[in-house]
Design a protein around this motif. Structure first.
Motif, PDB file in Angstrom:
ATOM      1  N   ARG A  16       0.919  -1.149   0.052  1.00  0.00           N
ATOM      2  CA  ARG A  16       0.009   0.017   0.123  1.00  0.00           C
ATOM      3  C   ARG A  16       0.792   1.119   0.050  1.00  0.00           C
ATOM      4  O   ARG A  16       1.051   1.798   1.038  1.00  0.00           O
ATOM      5  CB  ARG A  16      -0.923   0.090   0.972  1.00  0.00           C
ATOM      6  N   ARG A  18       0.583   4.185  -0.900  1.00  0.00           N
ATOM      7  CA  ARG A  18       0.018   5.546  -0.338  1.00  0.00           C
ATOM      8  C   ARG A  18       0.198   5.748   1.041  1.00  0.00           C
ATOM      9  O   ARG A  18       0.146   6.798   1.531  1.00  0.00           O
ATOM     10  CB  ARG A  18      -1.300   5.448  -0.727  1.00  0.00           C
ATOM     11  N   GLN A  19       0.287   4.831   1.839  1.00  0.00           N
ATOM     12  CA  GLN A  19       0.506   4.826   3.207  1.00  0.00           C
ATOM     13  C   GLN A  19       2.034   4.832   3.607  1.00  0.00           C
ATOM     14  O   GLN A  19       2.242   4.957   4.643  1.00  0.00           O
ATOM     15  CB  GLN A  19      -0.117   3.581   3.688  1.00  0.00           C
ATOM     16  N   TYR A  99      -5.628   3.795  14.266  1.00  0.00           N
ATOM     17  CA  TYR A  99      -4.889   4.625  13.415  1.00  0.00           C
ATOM     18  C   TYR A  99      -3.481   4.666  13.795  1.00  0.00           C
ATOM     19  O   TYR A  99      -3.220   4.888  15.179  1.00  0.00           O
ATOM     20  CB  TYR A  99      -5.464   6.040  13.484  1.00  0.00           C
ATOM     21  N   ILE A 165      -4.270   4.566   6.583  1.00  0.00           N
ATOM     22  CA  ILE A 165      -4.987   5.071   5.294  1.00  0.00           C
ATOM     23  C   ILE A 165      -5.804   6.601   5.871  1.00  0.00           C
ATOM     24  O   ILE A 165      -5.908   7.461   5.193  1.00  0.00           O
ATOM     25  CB  ILE A 165      -5.769   4.144   4.540  1.00  0.00           C
ATOM     26  N   GLU A 166      -6.407   6.465   7.094  1.00  0.00           N
ATOM     27  CA  GLU A 166      -7.153   7.595   7.533  1.00  0.00           C
ATOM     28  C   GLU A 166      -6.272   8.718   7.879  1.00  0.00           C
ATOM     29  O   GLU A 166      -6.572   9.865   7.610  1.00  0.00           O
ATOM     30  CB  GLU A 166      -7.865   7.193   8.803  1.00  0.00           C
ATOM     31  N   VAL A 168      -3.641   9.587   5.937  1.00  0.00           N
ATOM     32  CA  VAL A 168      -3.348   9.594   4.479  1.00  0.00           C
ATOM     33  C   VAL A 168      -4.477  10.539   3.962  1.00  0.00           C
ATOM     34  O   VAL A 168      -4.296  11.597   3.219  1.00  0.00           O
ATOM     35  CB  VAL A 168      -3.027   8.603   3.419  1.00  0.00           C
ATOM     36  N   ARG A 169      -5.655  10.242   4.250  1.00  0.00           N
ATOM     37  CA  ARG A 169      -6.610  10.929   3.829  1.00  0.00           C
ATOM     38  C   ARG A 169      -7.053  12.044   4.514  1.00  0.00           C
ATOM     39  O   ARG A 169      -7.841  12.837   4.057  1.00  0.00           O
ATOM     40  CB  ARG A 169      -7.946   9.879   3.699  1.00  0.00           C
ATOM     41  N   GLY A 170      -6.452  12.482   5.747  1.00  0.00           N
ATOM     42  CA  GLY A 170      -6.694  13.500   6.578  1.00  0.00           C
ATOM     43  C   GLY A 170      -8.069  13.232   7.289  1.00  0.00           C
ATOM     44  O   GLY A 170      -8.667  14.408   7.759  1.00  0.00           O
ATOM     45  N   GLU A 171      -8.318  12.036   7.613  1.00  0.00           N
ATOM     46  CA  GLU A 171      -9.631  11.803   8.166  1.00  0.00           C
ATOM     47  C   GLU A 171      -9.350  11.797   9.715  1.00  0.00           C
ATOM     48  O   GLU A 171     -10.237  11.560  10.685  1.00  0.00           O
ATOM     49  CB  GLU A 171     -10.304  10.468   7.877  1.00  0.00           C
TER      50      GLU A 171
END
Length: 172
Positions: A16, A18-19, A99, A165-166, A168-171
């Motif tokens: 992954r 992106r992470q 997270y 991933i959260e 990465v997404r800014g969540e």
């Protein structure tokens, strides 16, 4: 970072992508962390992972060790090691997830002999874990304990980091 032969390339490949954390963020986590887990080849080929205090100083991981014991014997048998630091660990029970943000350093461990590198590592460790003490107080404590420990250095061949991933997404 990849060693000259490229053998660690496979370890560093992340499914992954992106992470994956950039090197600067990995180094920030290494600088700020208070503890990590060193993994070496233990007795009878069993992995041996031990939590310990450390300092990231001049691109190297330094930690102290007793003059005898499983960790030191393992390092003498095989200098290859990995070291993991967790920079974030937020359990999210409502989402059935965590997270996280972590870094793993792969490299070779050396037992330092007396000299400038060893002295710099001892000073860096003392400053990190006793930041409110004076240089004189740290020097006095180091001198009092000097014959009871040695300093180990983990020279990185590969530094890799990953986050949820959260993040990465800014969540998060």
């Amino acid at each position: 970072m990849v060693n000259e032969s490229g053998k660690l390339q496979k370890i560093g490949e992340m499914r992954r992508k992106r992470q994956a954390l950039p090197q600067a963020r990995c180094e920030e986590i290494l600088r700020c962390g208070s503890a990590g887990v060193l993994a070496v080849l233990g007795y009878e080929g069993y992995p041996y992972a031990v939590p310990l205090s450390y300092v990231w100083h001049n691109g190297t991981v330094y930690f102290h060790s007793a003059l005898q014991g499983h960790k030191l014997e393992a390092v003498r048998r095989c200098s290859k090691a990995s070291f993991c630091v967790i920079g974030a660990d937020e359990v999210k029970p409502q989402s059935f997830t965590t997270y996280y943000r972590s870094v793993i350093v792969f490299g070779q461990v050396r037992i330092l002999e007396s000299g400038p590198e060893e002295q710099a590592a001892i000073q860096a460790l003392a400053a990190k874990y006793a930041p409110n003490s004076t240089e004189s107080e740290r020097r006095q404590e180091i001198q009092a304990e000097r014959g009871r420990f040695c300093i180990l250095a983990l020279t990185p061949e590969l530094v890799t980091g990953k986050e949820a991933i959260e993040f990465v997404r800014g969540e998060a």
